[in-house]
Design a protein around this motif. Structure first.
Motif, short mmCIF file in Angstrom:
data_model
loop_
_atom_site.label_atom_id
_atom_site.label_comp_id
_atom_site.label_asym_id
_atom_site.label_seq_id
_atom_site.Cartn_x
_atom_site.Cartn_y
_atom_site.Cartn_z
N MET A 170 0.83 -1.20 0.00
CA MET A 170 0.00 0.00 0.00
C MET A 170 0.87 1.25 0.00
O MET A 170 0.56 2.24 -0.68
CB MET A 170 -0.93 -0.01 1.23
CG MET A 170 -2.01 -1.07 1.13
SD MET A 170 -3.08 -0.84 -0.26
CE MET A 170 -3.84 0.70 0.16
N GLN A 171 1.95 1.19 0.81
CA GLN A 171 2.83 2.36 0.87
C GLN A 171 3.50 2.58 -0.49
O GLN A 171 3.60 3.72 -0.99
CB GLN A 171 3.88 2.18 1.96
CG GLN A 171 4.77 3.38 2.16
CD GLN A 171 3.98 4.59 2.65
OE1 GLN A 171 3.11 4.44 3.55
NE2 GLN A 171 4.24 5.76 2.07
N ALA A 172 4.01 1.53 -1.11
CA ALA A 172 4.63 1.65 -2.44
C ALA A 172 3.62 2.15 -3.46
O ALA A 172 3.93 2.97 -4.33
CB ALA A 172 5.21 0.30 -2.87
N GLN A 173 2.40 1.65 -3.31
CA GLN A 173 1.34 2.10 -4.20
C GLN A 173 1.13 3.59 -4.05
O GLN A 173 1.03 4.31 -5.03
CB GLN A 173 0.04 1.34 -3.87
CG GLN A 173 -1.09 1.66 -4.81
CD GLN A 173 -0.99 0.89 -6.11
OE1 GLN A 173 0.02 0.23 -6.37
NE2 GLN A 173 -2.02 0.99 -6.93
N MET A 174 1.10 4.06 -2.80
CA MET A 174 0.90 5.47 -2.54
C MET A 174 2.07 6.30 -3.02
O MET A 174 1.90 7.36 -3.62
CB MET A 174 0.66 5.70 -1.05
CG MET A 174 -0.65 5.11 -0.54
SD MET A 174 -0.82 5.24 1.25
CE MET A 174 -0.79 6.98 1.46
N ASP A 175 3.31 5.75 -2.74
CA ASP A 175 4.52 6.48 -3.19
C ASP A 175 4.56 6.59 -4.71
O ASP A 175 4.87 7.65 -5.27
CB ASP A 175 5.77 5.77 -2.67
CG ASP A 175 5.92 5.88 -1.16
OD1 ASP A 175 5.26 6.79 -0.59
OD2 ASP A 175 6.69 5.11 -0.59
#
Length: 480
Positions: A170-175
């Motif tokens: 999710m964090q990579a997706q957001m980044d």
């Protein structure tokens, strides 16, 4: 009486003098004045054309300067246009570069979108797996079913790893989403800036092109005005050429007219000279005939007187004889007195009491009457007397000046009308006469100075007197 007949003949011969010369001279003078007036008008027109040509040359010079200035402005504008074109080309290169970067970024975006899509699918799969294959009781059972604490810990760690892995995704997706949006915003902003600069450059270019077009129009107008002025100047020059040609032909006409006038004057002078010679010949012939008649009459009178004297002597002799005869007679008749011998009247002496004075000092170098002319060598009548010497000449009697000019054999001469039928003439004077026609002069007033102008062999005064138009011997009036 004889002299009066001679003078009548002389006066009649004077009527043969040509009277048309002044009329011809007047006509010649009118033609020359007309040519001179036209010459003055041409000179004034030529001067006006010079001024107009000079004005047009100044206008052309001013237009040339304006044209040069406009061309310099056009050159400066063209330089600015060229610089803007280079800048626009650079901006276009930047836009091309940015578009390539956008294409590369778009590729990255496409890749990230695929990754995001894959992650989304993975998360959805995991979510479906949890929803379908497991539930909360399963997870609790998995924890409760742990054999020992260590196994429990392991089981809880696995759950944490699963949750952590999902959080990482999710964090990579957001980044990736944020990076994608930042890249899109950056490239969009740079593209907008480049397009704004390019648009401004195009506006500046259009303005400069408009100014260039305006200057080109001005240059065309200046060129048209320059050409018009050049045409006007050419027109003035052509007109001036025509004026110069007319002036040249006019000068030739004036020269020809002057030569014609001189020739006409020579002809008139020759006719006047021939008429004067004819008049003098007629005058001399009349004088000669009158002299011959006078001599013949004097001879006849002398012969008559001689005859009368002879008759008187014969009568006297006869009377003496009769007296001698009668002395022997007792009574003697009274004797008849002898007729007186007729006497010849003595010639009258010159009359010096007419109020005349000697016009100049000097000796009488040539008297009135027939003589051998000192220039032509012919025997001609000398119309007056010559007084040799030098110095001033005065009026022999008061009167009104009729002539004071230069002309013919007299040279500078003055003629005075004394108002009583007599005139006097003074010839061969120096230039610079002291009187003018129409002027009243008194007796003894200076009218000029002795000279040798006209037909003259030396400095002297030729002096004539006429009575009622007839020449007389001046010595009869001024004395020897």
């Amino acid at each position: 009486m004889i002299k009066k007949k001679v003078f009548a003949v002389v006066a009649a011969s004077c009527l043969s003098f040509p009277v048309f010369a002044p009329i011809q001279a007047s006509a010649q003078s009118d033609r020359m004045e007309e040519l001179q007036r036209e010459q003055r008008e041409l000179n004034e027109k030529n001067k006006s054309l010079d001024e107009q040509i000079q004005s047009k040359e100044q206008q052309m010079e001013s237009l040339q300067e304006e044209r040069t200035r406009l061309e310099e402005e056009v050159s400066g504008l063209q330089k600015n246009i060229d610089e803007l074109v280079l800048k626009i080309e650079e901006q276009e290169k930047d836009i091309e570069r940015i578009e390539k970067e956008i294409e590369a970024l778009q590729a990255d975006i496409d890749r990230l979108e695929k990754q995001i899509e894959q992650r989304n699918e993975q998360l959805e799969n995991q979510a479906r797996s949890v929803q379908t294959e497991g539930n909360a009781s399963d997870i609790i059972n998995m924890v409760i079913s742990a054999e020992d604490f260590s196994d429990l810990i392991g089981r809880i760690g696995m759950v944490s790893q699963i949750v952590s892995a999902n959080q990482t995704i999710m964090q990579a997706q957001m980044d990736d989403q944020e990076a994608l949006e930042a890249a899109e915003q950056s490239i969009k902003k740079e593209k907008e800036e480049v397009q704004t600069v390019k648009a401004q450059l195009e506006v500046d270019q259009n303005n400069l092109i408009a100014q260039r077009v305006e200057l080109d129009d001005k240059i065309i107008q200046v060129a048209e005005r320059f050409n018009m002025t050049e045409e006007e100047k050419s027109s003035f020059v052509s007109e001036q050429t025509l004026v110069a040609q007319r002036t040249s032909t006019l000068s030739a006409e004036m020269q020809e007219e002057q030569e014609r006038i001189m020739e006409e004057q020579r002809r008139i002078q020759e006719e006047a000279r021939l008429a004067e010679e004819k008049r003098q010949r007629e005058e001399e012939e009349a004088y000669r005939l009158a002299e011959e008649k006078r001599v013949a009459e004097e001879k006849a009178a002398e012969e008559k007187a001689t005859s009368e004297r002879a008759a008187a002597r014969a009568t006297a002799e006869k009377q003496k004889s009769e007296v001698a005869t009668s002395t022997s007679k007792p009574s003697q008749p009274e004797s008849t007195p002898a007729p007186s011998t007729p006497s010849t009247p003595a010639p009258s002496k010159p009359n010096n009491s007419g109020g005349w004075t000697r016009p100049a000092s000097g000796r009488i170098s040539s008297p009135f009457g027939y003589r051998t002319h000192p220039i032509s060598g012919e025997r001609k009548l000398h119309r007056g007397i010559d007084i040799a010497g030098g110095g001033p000449i005065v009026a022999a009697k008061s009167g009104k000046v009729v002539t004071a000019s230069f002309g013919g054999s007299y040279g500078y001469h003055v003629k005075i009308d004394h108002g009583d039928g007599t005139t006097s003439l003074y010839a061969h004077m120096l230039a610079g006469l002291k009187v003018a026609p129409g002027q009243t002069v008194s007796q003894g007033q200076q009218i000029g100075v002795m000279g040798s102008t006209g037909s003259s062999t030396g400095v002297h005064l030729h002096f004539e007197i006429t009575v009622n138009g007839n020449l007389v011997n001046p010595l009869s009036y001024i004395g020897g």
